[in-house]
Design a protein around this motif. Structure first.
Motif, PDB file in Angstrom:
ATOM      1  N   LEU A  52       9.805  12.286   0.758  1.00  0.00           N
ATOM      2  CA  LEU A  52      10.568  12.030  -0.233  1.00  0.00           C
ATOM      3  C   LEU A  52      12.255  11.955   0.112  1.00  0.00           C
ATOM      4  O   LEU A  52      12.927  11.431  -0.633  1.00  0.00           O
ATOM      5  N   GLN A  53      12.386  12.611   1.267  1.00  0.00           N
ATOM      6  CA  GLN A  53      13.859  12.165   1.827  1.00  0.00           C
ATOM      7  C   GLN A  53      13.963  11.286   2.789  1.00  0.00           C
ATOM      8  O   GLN A  53      15.232  10.915   3.207  1.00  0.00           O
ATOM      9  N   GLY A  54      12.876  10.413   2.988  1.00  0.00           N
ATOM     10  CA  GLY A  54      13.104   9.329   3.932  1.00  0.00           C
ATOM     11  C   GLY A  54      13.758   8.187   3.407  1.00  0.00           C
ATOM     12  O   GLY A  54      14.307   8.029   1.951  1.00  0.00           O
ATOM     13  N   ASP A  55      13.777   6.960   3.821  1.00  0.00           N
ATOM     14  CA  ASP A  55      14.448   5.676   3.426  1.00  0.00           C
ATOM     15  C   ASP A  55      13.802   5.175   2.180  1.00  0.00           C
ATOM     16  O   ASP A  55      14.597   4.619   1.420  1.00  0.00           O
ATOM     17  N   GLY A  56      12.535   5.490   1.947  1.00  0.00           N
ATOM     18  CA  GLY A  56      12.107   4.964   0.635  1.00  0.00           C
ATOM     19  C   GLY A  56      12.181   3.265   0.697  1.00  0.00           C
ATOM     20  O   GLY A  56      11.972   2.457   1.613  1.00  0.00           O
ATOM     21  N   PRO A  57      12.716   2.638  -0.602  1.00  0.00           N
ATOM     22  CA  PRO A  57      12.969   3.502  -1.896  1.00  0.00           C
ATOM     23  C   PRO A  57      11.470   3.800  -2.334  1.00  0.00           C
ATOM     24  O   PRO A  57      10.545   3.285  -2.214  1.00  0.00           O
ATOM     25  N   PHE A  58      11.726   4.922  -3.420  1.00  0.00           N
ATOM     26  CA  PHE A  58      10.738   5.479  -4.170  1.00  0.00           C
ATOM     27  C   PHE A  58      11.033   5.435  -5.587  1.00  0.00           C
ATOM     28  O   PHE A  58      12.011   5.524  -5.975  1.00  0.00           O
ATOM     29  N   THR A  59      10.124   5.214  -6.489  1.00  0.00           N
ATOM     30  CA  THR A  59      10.423   5.618  -7.787  1.00  0.00           C
ATOM     31  C   THR A  59       9.396   6.747  -8.277  1.00  0.00           C
ATOM     32  O   THR A  59       8.076   6.824  -8.068  1.00  0.00           O
ATOM     33  N   VAL A  60       9.971   7.846  -8.857  1.00  0.00           N
ATOM     34  CA  VAL A  60       9.189   8.940  -8.831  1.00  0.00           C
ATOM     35  C   VAL A  60       9.357   9.318 -10.443  1.00  0.00           C
ATOM     36  O   VAL A  60      10.361   9.411 -11.124  1.00  0.00           O
ATOM     37  N   PHE A  61       8.107   9.499 -11.013  1.00  0.00           N
ATOM     38  CA  PHE A  61       7.862  10.002 -12.524  1.00  0.00           C
ATOM     39  C   PHE A  61       7.490  11.524 -12.196  1.00  0.00           C
ATOM     40  O   PHE A  61       6.727  12.092 -11.936  1.00  0.00           O
ATOM     41  N   ALA A  62       8.975  12.209 -12.686  1.00  0.00           N
ATOM     42  CA  ALA A  62       9.025  13.383 -12.415  1.00  0.00           C
ATOM     43  C   ALA A  62       8.664  14.452 -13.454  1.00  0.00           C
ATOM     44  O   ALA A  62       9.612  14.396 -14.502  1.00  0.00           O
ATOM     45  N   PRO A  63       7.703  15.496 -13.454  1.00  0.00           N
ATOM     46  CA  PRO A  63       7.151  15.984 -14.618  1.00  0.00           C
ATOM     47  C   PRO A  63       8.301  17.513 -14.798  1.00  0.00           C
ATOM     48  O   PRO A  63       8.711  17.758 -13.445  1.00  0.00           O
ATOM     49  N   THR A  64       8.816  17.814 -15.556  1.00  0.00           N
ATOM     50  CA  THR A  64      10.054  18.785 -15.552  1.00  0.00           C
ATOM     51  C   THR A  64       9.043  20.127 -15.455  1.00  0.00           C
ATOM     52  O   THR A  64       7.928  20.272 -15.585  1.00  0.00           O
ATOM     53  N   ASP A  65       9.945  21.271 -15.418  1.00  0.00           N
ATOM     54  CA  ASP A  65       9.284  22.614 -15.318  1.00  0.00           C
ATOM     55  C   ASP A  65       8.391  22.808 -16.755  1.00  0.00           C
ATOM     56  O   ASP A  65       7.192  23.483 -16.788  1.00  0.00           O
ATOM     57  N   GLU A  66       8.956  22.502 -18.065  1.00  0.00           N
ATOM     58  CA  GLU A  66       8.206  22.321 -19.088  1.00  0.00           C
ATOM     59  C   GLU A  66       6.716  21.685 -18.928  1.00  0.00           C
ATOM     60  O   GLU A  66       5.725  21.960 -19.653  1.00  0.00           O
ATOM     61  N   ALA A  67       6.808  20.735 -18.275  1.00  0.00           N
ATOM     62  CA  ALA A  67       5.399  19.620 -18.197  1.00  0.00           C
ATOM     63  C   ALA A  67       4.528  20.332 -17.610  1.00  0.00           C
ATOM     64  O   ALA A  67       3.350  20.412 -17.782  1.00  0.00           O
ATOM     65  N   PHE A  68       5.127  21.180 -16.214  1.00  0.00           N
ATOM     66  CA  PHE A  68       4.168  21.918 -15.555  1.00  0.00           C
ATOM     67  C   PHE A  68       3.637  23.023 -16.291  1.00  0.00           C
ATOM     68  O   PHE A  68       2.497  23.392 -16.032  1.00  0.00           O
ATOM     69  N   ALA A  69       4.377  23.772 -16.957  1.00  0.00           N
ATOM     70  CA  ALA A  69       4.112  24.801 -18.151  1.00  0.00           C
ATOM     71  C   ALA A  69       3.037  24.402 -18.931  1.00  0.00           C
ATOM     72  O   ALA A  69       2.085  25.373 -19.507  1.00  0.00           O
ATOM     73  N   LYS A  70       2.809  23.293 -19.162  1.00  0.00           N
ATOM     74  CA  LYS A  70       1.569  22.988 -20.145  1.00  0.00           C
ATOM     75  C   LYS A  70       0.076  23.069 -19.301  1.00  0.00           C
ATOM     76  O   LYS A  70      -0.808  23.116 -20.042  1.00  0.00           O
ATOM     77  N   LEU A  71       0.149  23.069 -18.297  1.00  0.00           N
ATOM     78  CA  LEU A  71      -1.111  23.399 -17.463  1.00  0.00           C
ATOM     79  C   LEU A  71      -1.402  24.871 -17.282  1.00  0.00           C
ATOM     80  O   LEU A  71      -0.423  25.698 -17.433  1.00  0.00           O
ATOM     81  N   PRO A  72      -2.687  25.169 -17.419  1.00  0.00           N
ATOM     82  CA  PRO A  72      -2.891  26.509 -17.377  1.00  0.00           C
ATOM     83  C   PRO A  72      -2.466  27.238 -16.094  1.00  0.00           C
ATOM     84  O   PRO A  72      -2.347  26.610 -15.073  1.00  0.00           O
ATOM     85  N   LYS A  73      -1.997  28.627 -16.193  1.00  0.00           N
ATOM     86  CA  LYS A  73      -1.112  29.244 -15.240  1.00  0.00           C
ATOM     87  C   LYS A  73      -2.001  29.395 -13.893  1.00  0.00           C
ATOM     88  O   LYS A  73      -1.450  29.288 -12.627  1.00  0.00           O
ATOM     89  N   GLU A  74      -3.312  29.593 -14.199  1.00  0.00           N
ATOM     90  CA  GLU A  74      -4.397  29.735 -12.612  1.00  0.00           C
ATOM     91  C   GLU A  74      -4.453  28.224 -12.236  1.00  0.00           C
ATOM     92  O   GLU A  74      -4.787  28.205 -11.029  1.00  0.00           O
ATOM     93  N   THR A  75      -4.172  27.122 -12.765  1.00  0.00           N
ATOM     94  CA  THR A  75      -4.206  25.918 -12.381  1.00  0.00           C
ATOM     95  C   THR A  75      -3.089  25.737 -11.382  1.00  0.00           C
ATOM     96  O   THR A  75      -3.530  25.041 -10.087  1.00  0.00           O
ATOM     97  N   ILE A  76      -2.080  26.075 -11.546  1.00  0.00           N
ATOM     98  CA  ILE A  76      -0.869  25.788 -10.844  1.00  0.00           C
ATOM     99  C   ILE A  76      -0.975  26.728  -9.732  1.00  0.00           C
ATOM    100  O   ILE A  76      -0.519  26.306  -8.512  1.00  0.00           O
ATOM    101  N   ALA A  77      -1.271  28.044  -9.878  1.00  0.00           N
ATOM    102  CA  ALA A  77      -1.518  28.922  -8.835  1.00  0.00           C
ATOM    103  C   ALA A  77      -2.699  28.495  -7.747  1.00  0.00           C
ATOM    104  O   ALA A  77      -2.283  28.677  -6.503  1.00  0.00           O
TER     105      ALA A  77
END
Length: 383
Positions: A52-77
């Motif tokens: 993602l630091q390459g030339d790209g170009p890329f379009t990123v649909f970026a989840p916020t920290d709050e978005a990840f927090a909706k997942l169960p903690k054990e899922t992220i871990a």
């Protein structure tokens, strides 16, 4: 999954949420924003930072920290563990589309495939702009190798393979049974990406009586495999690409025709009734009829000649029912190797239906023989 970018009013809805930032690369921009820490950690664990630091170009649909927090903690871990790197990579690349797609330009796009290989569903409603089940909350964060659109939930790609997806759908029982009988389930569950034009149970039920039962016999395994392979194309071919191509070579070796008319989108003479169902290793398009590969004319003529020779002997010896059965079985078998859009298939269907209405075995045999003679004459005139 059906994917439609319908953003005729999206630019107006979202322009007020655009964010102006310094034009660093995508990773630097996300880190500087301060609300994508979990995303950055996940990208690091998946070794995707350099990409993602390459030339790209890329379009990123970026989840916020709050978005990840909706997942169960054990899922992220669990996802951040080294042994789950492939699964994490599949999820993260599902959030990235090649190219730079700004909000004002999305209206011009008919579909988008993620770096994961699967497509992202996008729609506009009174709820706003949705990417799969996630809401777009900010757009057009410009980076010097692409653009970021912020979403409020993590989106997840399909994780079932083609065989598992067909079973889970509950309307492809005959197709799944046929794939097992033909020894093709492993191919549908493998790593190679495939596109399947999948007939429903109702589609298989349209075949003449006895056809499916005959095809499922061990001695007809090769014939069954050929029919099923005629429904499969190598790679992921989404609906708009299929329509644009107008034809595609199947794994059976023969091409299928793809067309659009006032009847809708058609694969040979089968109608597409649902498209773009993603699986982890391909895509499924649902059709309302079984399509059949073309038969070799010489083989068909030979089978008709052989049937007439054997049938005439049976008939002349008074075995009228056995003669009728021989003719009927020959035509039924040929139905499984005759192209679905041919005049020959229509003739066979008409003759079988007419003979089925006869109560006298002698008349039934004559009806079938008369139809076979006409088919043979048609094949002769075609040469």
């Amino acid at each position: 999954m059906k994917f439609v970018f319908r953003f005729a009013m999206a630019a107006a809805l979202l322009v007020s949420s655009s964010v102006a930032v310094k034009a660093d690369d995508i990773v630097e921009t996300a880190v500087a924003a301060g609300k994508f820490k979990t995303l950055a950690a996940a990208l690091t664990a998946a070794d995707l930072i350099p990409a993602l630091q390459g030339d790209g170009p890329f379009t990123v649909f970026a989840p916020t920290d709050e978005a990840f927090a909706k997942l169960p903690k054990e899922t992220i871990a669990a996802l951040l563990k080294a042994e789950n790197k492939d699964q994490l990579t599949a999820i993260l690349t599902f959030h990235v589309v090649p190219g730079k797609v700004m909000a004002k330009d999305v209206v011009k796009v008919s579909g988008a495939k993620s770096l994961n290989g699967q497509r992202i569903d996008v729609s506009v409603s009174d709820k706003g702009v949705m990417v799969d089940n996630a809401k777009v909350v900010a757009t057009d964060i410009k980076c010097d190798n692409g653009v970021i659109h912020v979403i409020d939930s993590v989106i997840l790609p399909a994780d079932k393979n083609l065989a598992e997806t067909a079973v889970a759908a509950g309307k492809f029982g005959t197709l799944v049974a046929a794939a097992k009988a033909a020894g093709l389930v492993d191919a549908l569950a493998g790593d190679t990406e495939l596109t399947v034009f999948a007939p429903t149970d109702e589609a298989f039920a349209k075949l003449p009586e006895g056809t499916i039962k005959s095809l499922l016999l061990p001695e007809n395994k090769a014939k069954l495999a050929a029919i099923l392979k005629y429904h499969v194309v190598a790679g992921r071919v989404y609906s708009e690409d299929a329509v644009a191509a107008k034809t595609a070579n199947t794994l059976e070796g023969s091409p299928i025709e793809i067309s659009v008319s006032d009847k809708g989108a058609m694969i040979n003479q089968a109608k597409l009734i649902k498209t773009d169902i993603d699986a982890s290793n391909g895509v499924i398009h649902v059709i309302d009829s079984v399509i059949l590969p073309p038969a070799k004319t010489s083989s068909t003529k030979q089978q008709l000649r052989d049937a007439v020779a054997k049938g005439a002997e049976l008939y002349n010896n008074g075995h009228h029912q056995a003669c009728a059965d021989l003719y009927r079985n020959t035509l039924t078998k040929l139905m499984s190797t005759t192209p679905g859009d041919s005049r020959m298939r229509h003739q066979m269907t008409s003759v079988l239906n007419s003979a089925g209405r006869e109560t006298c075995s002698m008349q039934r045999a004559w009806t079938l023989r008369h139809g076979i003679d006409k088919m043979y004459a048609s094949l002769e005139s075609a040469n």
